[in-house]
Design a protein around this motif. Structure first.
Motif, PDB file in Angstrom:
ATOM      1  N   LYS A  61     -20.208 -17.783 -63.178  1.00 46.52           N
ATOM      2  CA  LYS A  61     -21.232 -17.297 -62.267  1.00 46.52           C
ATOM      3  C   LYS A  61     -20.836 -16.354 -61.159  1.00 46.52           C
ATOM      4  N   SER A  62     -19.660 -16.649 -60.632  1.00 51.14           N
ATOM      5  CA  SER A  62     -19.351 -15.622 -59.672  1.00 51.14           C
ATOM      6  C   SER A  62     -18.999 -14.376 -60.173  1.00 51.14           C
ATOM      7  N   LYS A  63     -19.266 -13.229 -59.394  1.00 56.43           N
ATOM      8  CA  LYS A  63     -18.838 -11.957 -59.733  1.00 56.43           C
ATOM      9  C   LYS A  63     -17.678 -11.534 -58.843  1.00 56.43           C
ATOM     10  N   LEU A  64     -17.089 -12.431 -58.046  1.00 56.71           N
ATOM     11  CA  LEU A  64     -15.795 -12.087 -57.297  1.00 56.71           C
ATOM     12  C   LEU A  64     -14.720 -11.969 -58.120  1.00 56.71           C
ATOM     13  N   ILE A  65     -13.877 -10.924 -57.989  1.00 58.49           N
ATOM     14  CA  ILE A  65     -12.725 -10.938 -58.886  1.00 58.49           C
ATOM     15  C   ILE A  65     -11.781 -11.979 -58.229  1.00 58.49           C
ATOM     16  N   THR A  66     -11.675 -12.243 -57.071  1.00 54.69           N
ATOM     17  CA  THR A  66     -10.673 -13.200 -56.578  1.00 54.69           C
ATOM     18  C   THR A  66     -11.163 -14.545 -56.942  1.00 54.69           C
ATOM     19  N   GLU A  67     -12.504 -14.872 -57.148  1.00 57.52           N
ATOM     20  CA  GLU A  67     -12.791 -16.324 -57.571  1.00 57.52           C
ATOM     21  C   GLU A  67     -12.596 -16.331 -59.182  1.00 57.52           C
ATOM     22  N   ILE A  68     -12.768 -15.296 -59.848  1.00 48.42           N
ATOM     23  CA  ILE A  68     -12.285 -15.447 -61.227  1.00 48.42           C
ATOM     24  C   ILE A  68     -10.859 -15.706 -61.517  1.00 48.42           C
ATOM     25  N   LEU A  69      -9.991 -14.835 -60.508  1.00 44.77           N
ATOM     26  CA  LEU A  69      -8.681 -14.966 -60.733  1.00 44.77           C
ATOM     27  C   LEU A  69      -8.302 -16.333 -60.168  1.00 44.77           C
ATOM     28  N   ASP A  70      -8.776 -16.870 -59.360  1.00 43.82           N
ATOM     29  CA  ASP A  70      -8.470 -18.386 -58.850  1.00 43.82           C
ATOM     30  C   ASP A  70      -8.833 -19.137 -60.207  1.00 43.82           C
ATOM     31  N   THR A  71      -9.874 -18.945 -60.825  1.00 40.46           N
ATOM     32  CA  THR A  71     -10.168 -19.922 -62.095  1.00 40.46           C
ATOM     33  C   THR A  71      -9.078 -19.642 -63.074  1.00 40.46           C
ATOM     34  N   PHE A  72      -8.462 -18.413 -63.450  1.00 40.96           N
ATOM     35  CA  PHE A  72      -7.599 -18.414 -64.310  1.00 40.96           C
ATOM     36  C   PHE A  72      -6.240 -18.957 -63.522  1.00 40.96           C
ATOM     37  N   ALA A  73      -5.930 -18.793 -62.407  1.00 36.17           N
ATOM     38  CA  ALA A  73      -4.758 -19.621 -61.788  1.00 36.17           C
ATOM     39  C   ALA A  73      -4.792 -21.138 -61.973  1.00 36.17           C
ATOM     40  N   ASP A  74      -5.824 -21.583 -61.821  1.00 37.89           N
ATOM     41  CA  ASP A  74      -6.060 -22.768 -61.985  1.00 37.89           C
ATOM     42  C   ASP A  74      -6.289 -23.644 -63.592  1.00 37.89           C
ATOM     43  N   ASP A  75      -6.206 -22.838 -64.467  1.00 36.59           N
ATOM     44  CA  ASP A  75      -6.272 -23.097 -65.968  1.00 36.59           C
ATOM     45  C   ASP A  75      -5.526 -22.393 -66.754  1.00 36.59           C
ATOM     46  N   ALA A  76      -4.267 -22.993 -67.307  1.00 35.35           N
ATOM     47  CA  ALA A  76      -3.312 -22.463 -68.120  1.00 35.35           C
ATOM     48  C   ALA A  76      -4.093 -21.859 -69.447  1.00 35.35           C
ATOM     49  N   THR A  77      -4.911 -22.992 -69.889  1.00 33.71           N
ATOM     50  CA  THR A  77      -5.484 -22.479 -71.339  1.00 33.71           C
ATOM     51  C   THR A  77      -6.302 -21.419 -71.068  1.00 33.71           C
ATOM     52  N   LEU A  78      -6.933 -20.918 -70.026  1.00 34.52           N
ATOM     53  CA  LEU A  78      -7.765 -19.716 -70.089  1.00 34.52           C
ATOM     54  C   LEU A  78      -6.712 -18.591 -69.965  1.00 34.52           C
ATOM     55  N   PHE A  80      -3.973 -18.475 -71.318  1.00 31.23           N
ATOM     56  CA  PHE A  80      -3.313 -18.409 -72.999  1.00 31.23           C
ATOM     57  C   PHE A  80      -4.301 -17.633 -73.660  1.00 31.23           C
ATOM     58  N   ALA A  81      -5.799 -18.009 -73.448  1.00 32.01           N
ATOM     59  CA  ALA A  81      -6.749 -17.430 -74.211  1.00 32.01           C
ATOM     60  C   ALA A  81      -7.145 -15.938 -74.178  1.00 32.01           C
ATOM     61  N   TYR A  82      -7.058 -15.604 -72.840  1.00 29.85           N
ATOM     62  CA  TYR A  82      -7.275 -14.395 -72.384  1.00 29.85           C
ATOM     63  C   TYR A  82      -6.344 -13.541 -71.779  1.00 29.85           C
ATOM     64  N   PRO A  83      -5.068 -13.203 -72.533  1.00 28.81           N
ATOM     65  CA  PRO A  83      -3.957 -12.652 -71.634  1.00 28.81           C
ATOM     66  C   PRO A  83      -4.399 -11.334 -71.210  1.00 28.81           C
ATOM     67  N   THR A  84      -4.849 -10.376 -72.066  1.00 22.32           N
ATOM     68  CA  THR A  84      -5.378  -9.172 -71.566  1.00 22.32           C
ATOM     69  C   THR A  84      -6.225  -9.207 -70.679  1.00 22.32           C
ATOM     70  N   VAL A  85      -7.366 -10.011 -70.508  1.00 25.50           N
ATOM     71  CA  VAL A  85      -8.372 -10.121 -69.271  1.00 25.50           C
ATOM     72  C   VAL A  85      -7.558 -10.116 -68.120  1.00 25.50           C
ATOM     73  N   PHE A  86      -6.919 -11.531 -68.175  1.00 25.40           N
ATOM     74  CA  PHE A  86      -6.124 -11.811 -67.091  1.00 25.40           C
ATOM     75  C   PHE A  86      -5.184 -10.722 -66.400  1.00 25.40           C
ATOM     76  N   SER A  87      -4.439 -10.104 -67.303  1.00 23.35           N
ATOM     77  CA  SER A  87      -3.551  -9.011 -66.820  1.00 23.35           C
ATOM     78  C   SER A  87      -4.238  -7.953 -66.132  1.00 23.35           C
ATOM     79  N   SER A  88      -5.431  -7.516 -66.903  1.00 21.80           N
ATOM     80  CA  SER A  88      -6.448  -6.411 -66.401  1.00 21.80           C
ATOM     81  C   SER A  88      -6.894  -6.930 -65.047  1.00 21.80           C
ATOM     82  N   LEU A  89      -7.456  -8.121 -64.857  1.00 20.55           N
ATOM     83  CA  LEU A  89      -7.976  -8.491 -63.701  1.00 20.55           C
ATOM     84  C   LEU A  89      -7.055  -8.192 -62.397  1.00 20.55           C
ATOM     85  N   ARG A  90      -5.780  -8.800 -62.561  1.00 18.91           N
ATOM     86  CA  ARG A  90      -4.746  -8.846 -61.845  1.00 18.91           C
ATOM     87  C   ARG A  90      -4.301  -7.549 -61.363  1.00 18.91           C
TER      88      ARG A  90
END
Length: 104
Positions: A61-78, A80-90
């Protein structure tokens, strides 16, 4: 500059730009920052992009990159499922918004 334009194509991974996200839209940025990605082959990344588009609509629901990255930081499965997305957002989060040159 052309480099900035290429780099900011990573913004297509954000919720506000998700409808424009495709492999073709981000491939030049992925190539430019190749060393940060495990894989940049379309046959691997396109399915990840397709899954991410669905996930964003359902779970982010959040559109803030910091909040999306926080969600990734808290969820290893996420991550793993989206390595390109995670690296791109970082990468996108660390790019300078503007550059300046000295006037001569």
């Amino acid at each position: 500059s052309n480099n900035q334009h290429t780099a900011f194509k990573l913004q297509y991974f954000l919720p506000d730009s998700i409808n424009a996200l495709s492999f073709d839209a981000v491939s030049s940025a992925l190539s430019k920052y190749r060393k940060y990605f495990d894989e940049i082959d379309q046959s691997i990344i396109q399915p990840e992009i397709d899954r991410w588009k669905i996930s964003v609509q359902r779970n982010f629901k959040s559109k803030l990159i910091t909040e999306i990255l926080d969600t990734f930081a808290d969820d290893a499965t996420l991550r793993f499922a989206y390595p390109t997305v995670f690296s791109s957002l970082r990468l996108l989060a660390t790019l300078p918004v503007t550059t300046a040159t000295v006037e001569r």
